[in-house]
Design a protein around this motif. Structure first.
Motif, PDB file in Angstrom:
ATOM      1  N   SER A 246       0.923  -1.102   0.334  1.00 28.23           N
ATOM      2  CA  SER A 246      -0.695   0.115  -0.161  1.00 28.23           C
ATOM      3  C   SER A 246       0.704   1.108   0.068  1.00 28.23           C
ATOM      4  O   SER A 246       0.387   2.251  -0.843  1.00 28.23           O
ATOM      5  CB  SER A 246      -1.270  -0.270   1.047  1.00 28.23           C
ATOM      6  OG  SER A 246      -1.657   0.952   1.268  1.00 28.23           O
ATOM      7  N   LEU A 247       1.845   0.941   0.733  1.00 31.24           N
ATOM      8  CA  LEU A 247       2.849   2.159   0.664  1.00 31.24           C
ATOM      9  C   LEU A 247       3.428   2.596  -0.441  1.00 31.24           C
ATOM     10  O   LEU A 247       3.541   3.576  -1.176  1.00 31.24           O
ATOM     11  CB  LEU A 247       3.490   2.184   1.724  1.00 31.24           C
ATOM     12  CG  LEU A 247       3.235   2.314   3.570  1.00 31.24           C
ATOM     13  CD1 LEU A 247       4.522   1.702   4.612  1.00 31.24           C
ATOM     14  CD2 LEU A 247       3.392   4.091   3.752  1.00 31.24           C
ATOM     15  N   MET A 248       4.062   1.341  -1.336  1.00 38.91           N
ATOM     16  CA  MET A 248       4.081   1.240  -3.085  1.00 38.91           C
ATOM     17  C   MET A 248       3.319   2.160  -3.688  1.00 38.91           C
ATOM     18  O   MET A 248       4.345   3.259  -4.040  1.00 38.91           O
ATOM     19  CB  MET A 248       4.862   0.144  -3.289  1.00 38.91           C
ATOM     20  CG  MET A 248       5.380  -0.648  -2.436  1.00 38.91           C
ATOM     21  SD  MET A 248       6.551  -2.281  -2.875  1.00 38.91           S
ATOM     22  CE  MET A 248       7.385  -2.398  -1.746  1.00 38.91           C
ATOM     23  N   GLU A 249       2.100   1.553  -3.483  1.00 39.36           N
ATOM     24  CA  GLU A 249       1.715   2.249  -4.491  1.00 39.36           C
ATOM     25  C   GLU A 249       1.116   3.644  -4.469  1.00 39.36           C
ATOM     26  O   GLU A 249       0.448   3.948  -5.325  1.00 39.36           O
ATOM     27  CB  GLU A 249       0.071   1.464  -4.418  1.00 39.36           C
ATOM     28  CG  GLU A 249       0.343  -0.095  -5.184  1.00 39.36           C
ATOM     29  CD  GLU A 249      -0.654  -0.645  -4.686  1.00 39.36           C
ATOM     30  OE1 GLU A 249      -1.973  -0.331  -4.362  1.00 39.36           O
ATOM     31  OE2 GLU A 249      -1.020  -2.137  -5.270  1.00 39.36           O
ATOM     32  N   SER A 250       0.978   4.427  -3.171  1.00 37.23           N
ATOM     33  CA  SER A 250       0.912   5.750  -2.924  1.00 37.23           C
ATOM     34  C   SER A 250       2.090   6.672  -2.677  1.00 37.23           C
ATOM     35  O   SER A 250       2.221   8.098  -3.216  1.00 37.23           O
ATOM     36  CB  SER A 250      -0.200   5.578  -1.386  1.00 37.23           C
ATOM     37  OG  SER A 250       1.274   5.214  -0.089  1.00 37.23           O
ATOM     38  N   SER A 251       3.494   5.553  -3.034  1.00 42.40           N
ATOM     39  CA  SER A 251       4.028   6.905  -3.598  1.00 42.40           C
ATOM     40  C   SER A 251       5.009   6.622  -4.859  1.00 42.40           C
ATOM     41  O   SER A 251       6.512   5.645  -4.320  1.00 42.40           O
ATOM     42  CB  SER A 251       5.348   6.346  -2.146  1.00 42.40           C
ATOM     43  OG  SER A 251       4.604   6.745  -0.615  1.00 42.40           O
ATOM     44  N   LEU A 252       4.772   6.114  -5.965  1.00 45.74           N
ATOM     45  CA  LEU A 252       4.923   5.497  -6.880  1.00 45.74           C
ATOM     46  C   LEU A 252       6.534   7.072  -7.321  1.00 45.74           C
ATOM     47  O   LEU A 252       7.298   6.667  -8.254  1.00 45.74           O
ATOM     48  CB  LEU A 252       4.173   5.163  -8.220  1.00 45.74           C
ATOM     49  CG  LEU A 252       3.473   4.858  -7.902  1.00 45.74           C
ATOM     50  CD1 LEU A 252       2.318   4.385  -9.214  1.00 45.74           C
ATOM     51  CD2 LEU A 252       4.188   2.793  -7.531  1.00 45.74           C
ATOM     52  N   GLU A 253       5.466   8.827  -6.723  1.00 45.30           N
ATOM     53  CA  GLU A 253       6.548   9.945  -7.633  1.00 45.30           C
ATOM     54  C   GLU A 253       7.495   9.534  -6.738  1.00 45.30           C
ATOM     55  O   GLU A 253       8.435  10.063  -7.773  1.00 45.30           O
ATOM     56  CB  GLU A 253       5.312  10.895  -7.561  1.00 45.30           C
ATOM     57  CG  GLU A 253       6.183  11.467  -9.123  1.00 45.30           C
ATOM     58  CD  GLU A 253       5.140  13.259  -8.997  1.00 45.30           C
ATOM     59  OE1 GLU A 253       5.719  14.053  -9.704  1.00 45.30           O
ATOM     60  OE2 GLU A 253       4.017  12.816  -8.473  1.00 45.30           O
ATOM     61  N   GLU A 254       7.737   9.309  -6.303  1.00 47.45           N
ATOM     62  CA  GLU A 254       8.815   9.962  -4.510  1.00 47.45           C
ATOM     63  C   GLU A 254       8.897   8.849  -4.159  1.00 47.45           C
ATOM     64  O   GLU A 254       8.510   8.269  -3.306  1.00 47.45           O
ATOM     65  CB  GLU A 254       8.478  10.617  -4.007  1.00 47.45           C
ATOM     66  CG  GLU A 254       7.713  12.308  -4.512  1.00 47.45           C
ATOM     67  CD  GLU A 254       7.856  13.275  -3.340  1.00 47.45           C
ATOM     68  OE1 GLU A 254       7.631  13.203  -2.367  1.00 47.45           O
ATOM     69  OE2 GLU A 254       7.699  14.274  -4.171  1.00 47.45           O
ATOM     70  N   PRO A 255       9.473   7.135  -4.480  1.00 44.36           N
ATOM     71  CA  PRO A 255       9.410   5.977  -4.101  1.00 44.36           C
ATOM     72  C   PRO A 255      10.913   6.407  -2.702  1.00 44.36           C
ATOM     73  O   PRO A 255      11.596   7.150  -2.210  1.00 44.36           O
ATOM     74  CB  PRO A 255      10.445   5.280  -5.139  1.00 44.36           C
ATOM     75  CG  PRO A 255      10.116   6.227  -6.977  1.00 44.36           C
ATOM     76  CD  PRO A 255      10.148   7.925  -5.542  1.00 44.36           C
ATOM     77  N   LEU A 256       9.530   5.381  -1.804  1.00 47.31           N
ATOM     78  CA  LEU A 256      10.538   5.007  -0.594  1.00 47.31           C
ATOM     79  C   LEU A 256      11.729   3.763  -0.676  1.00 47.31           C
ATOM     80  O   LEU A 256      11.278   3.404  -0.960  1.00 47.31           O
ATOM     81  CB  LEU A 256       9.212   4.726   0.070  1.00 47.31           C
ATOM     82  CG  LEU A 256       8.509   5.725   0.605  1.00 47.31           C
ATOM     83  CD1 LEU A 256       7.088   5.194   1.884  1.00 47.31           C
ATOM     84  CD2 LEU A 256       8.563   6.752   0.902  1.00 47.31           C
ATOM     85  N   THR A 257      13.021   3.962   0.068  1.00 48.50           N
ATOM     86  CA  THR A 257      14.023   3.036   0.640  1.00 48.50           C
ATOM     87  C   THR A 257      13.120   2.048   1.455  1.00 48.50           C
ATOM     88  O   THR A 257      12.101   2.068   2.081  1.00 48.50           O
ATOM     89  CB  THR A 257      15.321   3.644   1.464  1.00 48.50           C
ATOM     90  OG1 THR A 257      14.802   3.733   1.950  1.00 48.50           O
ATOM     91  CG2 THR A 257      15.206   4.920   0.140  1.00 48.50           C
ATOM     92  N   CYS A 258      13.380   1.175   1.237  1.00 52.58           N
ATOM     93  CA  CYS A 258      13.021  -0.333   1.526  1.00 52.58           C
ATOM     94  C   CYS A 258      14.211   0.018   2.702  1.00 52.58           C
ATOM     95  O   CYS A 258      12.601  -0.479   3.703  1.00 52.58           O
ATOM     96  CB  CYS A 258      14.438  -1.294   1.368  1.00 52.58           C
ATOM     97  SG  CYS A 258      13.685  -1.792  -0.063  1.00 52.58           S
ATOM     98  N   ARG A 259      14.163   0.908   3.450  1.00 49.83           N
ATOM     99  CA  ARG A 259      14.762   0.695   4.981  1.00 49.83           C
ATOM    100  C   ARG A 259      13.374   1.828   5.282  1.00 49.83           C
ATOM    101  O   ARG A 259      12.694   1.920   6.516  1.00 49.83           O
ATOM    102  CB  ARG A 259      15.921   1.865   5.260  1.00 49.83           C
ATOM    103  CG  ARG A 259      15.975   2.713   6.580  1.00 49.83           C
ATOM    104  CD  ARG A 259      16.070   1.933   7.578  1.00 49.83           C
ATOM    105  NE  ARG A 259      17.726   0.667   7.713  1.00 49.83           N
ATOM    106  CZ  ARG A 259      17.850  -0.194   8.446  1.00 49.83           C
ATOM    107  NH1 ARG A 259      17.484  -0.205   9.271  1.00 49.83           N
ATOM    108  NH2 ARG A 259      18.843  -0.382   8.169  1.00 49.83           N
ATOM    109  N   LYS A 260      13.259   2.662   4.763  1.00 51.67           N
ATOM    110  CA  LYS A 260      11.623   3.757   5.228  1.00 51.67           C
ATOM    111  C   LYS A 260      10.733   2.971   4.818  1.00 51.67           C
ATOM    112  O   LYS A 260       9.225   2.798   5.711  1.00 51.67           O
ATOM    113  CB  LYS A 260      11.740   5.145   4.121  1.00 51.67           C
ATOM    114  CG  LYS A 260      12.294   5.921   4.887  1.00 51.67           C
ATOM    115  CD  LYS A 260      12.096   7.808   3.677  1.00 51.67           C
ATOM    116  CE  LYS A 260      13.293   8.336   3.763  1.00 51.67           C
ATOM    117  NZ  LYS A 260      13.030   9.579   3.355  1.00 51.67           N
ATOM    118  N   LEU A 261      10.637   1.678   3.726  1.00 53.07           N
ATOM    119  CA  LEU A 261       9.069   0.522   4.244  1.00 53.07           C
ATOM    120  C   LEU A 261       9.498  -0.018   5.537  1.00 53.07           C
ATOM    121  O   LEU A 261       8.191   0.064   6.031  1.00 53.07           O
ATOM    122  CB  LEU A 261       9.665  -0.002   2.719  1.00 53.07           C
ATOM    123  CG  LEU A 261       9.076   0.404   1.220  1.00 53.07           C
ATOM    124  CD1 LEU A 261       9.106  -0.225   0.219  1.00 53.07           C
ATOM    125  CD2 LEU A 261       7.142   0.833   1.894  1.00 53.07           C
ATOM    126  N   ALA A 262      10.509  -0.503   5.524  1.00 52.45           N
ATOM    127  CA  ALA A 262      10.801  -1.369   6.781  1.00 52.45           C
ATOM    128  C   ALA A 262      10.234  -1.418   8.136  1.00 52.45           C
ATOM    129  O   ALA A 262       8.473  -1.222   9.078  1.00 52.45           O
ATOM    130  CB  ALA A 262      12.111  -1.748   6.622  1.00 52.45           C
TER     131      ALA A 262
END
Length: 339
Positions: A246-262
């Protein structure tokens, strides 16, 4: 020039009141609907919009709605599924209609013909209510007919509509009915929008009977979401994985790092990687890249955005890196999608 624009705006304002007054059908009144079919139009959107009207006539045992179909020059139109549909006339033949509905589809760059845009403006200035199905919303936007109105469009093209018309009030809802403008996301959402209009113009009893005849379990509200929950789309129920996607789909223009996702789903990077590999057989980074590239492909095909604009909208800061990733996934350069 400015005087003509002011007079046009005044005509729209005066006739909106008339259109609103006519949303409720009078006794024995026939509501005349014109469907404008563009090339490669959505067949499911079209049939979902027209069938509820037919069903009202059948249930009521009288003609409450009548309809005709139109194309740019009156020629048969090919739908997105390859079916050719004969029409009743050209845009120049449109006359004495209560409502016009634009049925959008693929190949948006070739659908907003100046003659169509001018005809829509003319109809609105003469009190005709205007609607759109699927990408037809973008055609209304190009004609300037959604300014000051809530509207919606298919989720795939929503970003490009907002990018091109940043001042529009675009929602992610299933459909929107705002005064004498109505738009829907396309597909079967046209059923719900038309049944909602039937409810406004007739009554809930008739609308419910139409839904029942069309085997609908319920009439969906306009403010419902267009897309299935992620759980239903990918068939996975793990809450941490669903939250990450869900976080990925809402942040396509400004991708999050794997660290931030985790961090945001309260697990370690190692746990995040294990979840993606166990349930999706890929790494978080590759899954995220796939989402961004899929969005890029749609924007390239369906919008007028330049290649570099598409790249930026999908989180790529380098055109060469975007082109390399795109070619690896789709076996062609981004520019070749438009040849």
């Amino acid at each position: 020039m400015f005087r003509n624009e002011v007079l046009y705006a005044q005509d729209i304002y005066r006739n909106e009141t008339r259109s609103l007054r006519h949303l409720t059908l009078l006794n024995e009144e026939v509501w005349q609907v014109g469907f404008i079919l563009v090339s490669d139009f959505s067949f499911v959107g079209f049939s979902s919009a027209i069938e509820p009207l037919r069903m009202v006539n059948r249930i009521s045992r009288r003609t409450i709605y009548s309809w005709k179909c139109y194309s740019l020059e009156g020629n048969a139109v090919t739908a997105s599924n390859g079916i050719n549909l004969n029409v009743d006339g050209a845009l120049s033949d449109i006359d004495k209609l209560s409502t016009v509905i634009v049925i959008g589809g693929n190949e948006l760059n070739r659908q907003s013909h100046p003659e169509l845009l001018n005809k829509l403006k003319y109809l609105v200035s003469h009190g005709v209510a205007v609607g759109a199905v699927c990408t037809g919303s973008q055609i209304l936007a190009k004609a300037g007919l959604l300014n000051g109105y809530k509207c919606t469009v298919h989720w795939e093209i929503m970003d490009s509509l907002i990018e091109e018309f940043p001042d529009l009030d675009v929602t992610g809802n299933l459909y929107e009915v705002d005064r004498n403008r109505f738009t829907c996301a396309g597909g079967t959402s046209a059923l719900d929008m038309m049944i909602s209009l039937i409810m406004i113009q007739n009554n809930r009893e008739i609308a419910s009977q139409v839904a029942d005849m069309l085997i609908l379990q319920r009439i969906r509200e306009g403010n419902e979401s267009q897309r299935m929950p992620i759980r239903g789309r990918i068939g996975i129920r793990h809450p941490k994985l669903l939250a990450a996607i869900s976080l990925m789909e809402s942040s396509l223009e400004e991708p999050l790092t794997c660290r931030k996702l985790a961090d945001q789903v309260n697990i370690s990077i190692r746990q995040l990687d294990r979840l993606f590999r166990r349930y999706l057989s890929t790494s978080p980074a590759q899954y995220y890249l796939g989402l961004r590239l899929s969005k890029a492909r749609f924007l390239l095909v369906q919008s007028s955005m330049s290649v570099i604009e598409v790249a930026l909208a999908c989180g790529f800061t380098s055109a060469s890196h975007f082109s390399k990733c795109y070619r690896q996934k789709f076996s062609c350069a981004p520019s070749e999608e438009r040849v």
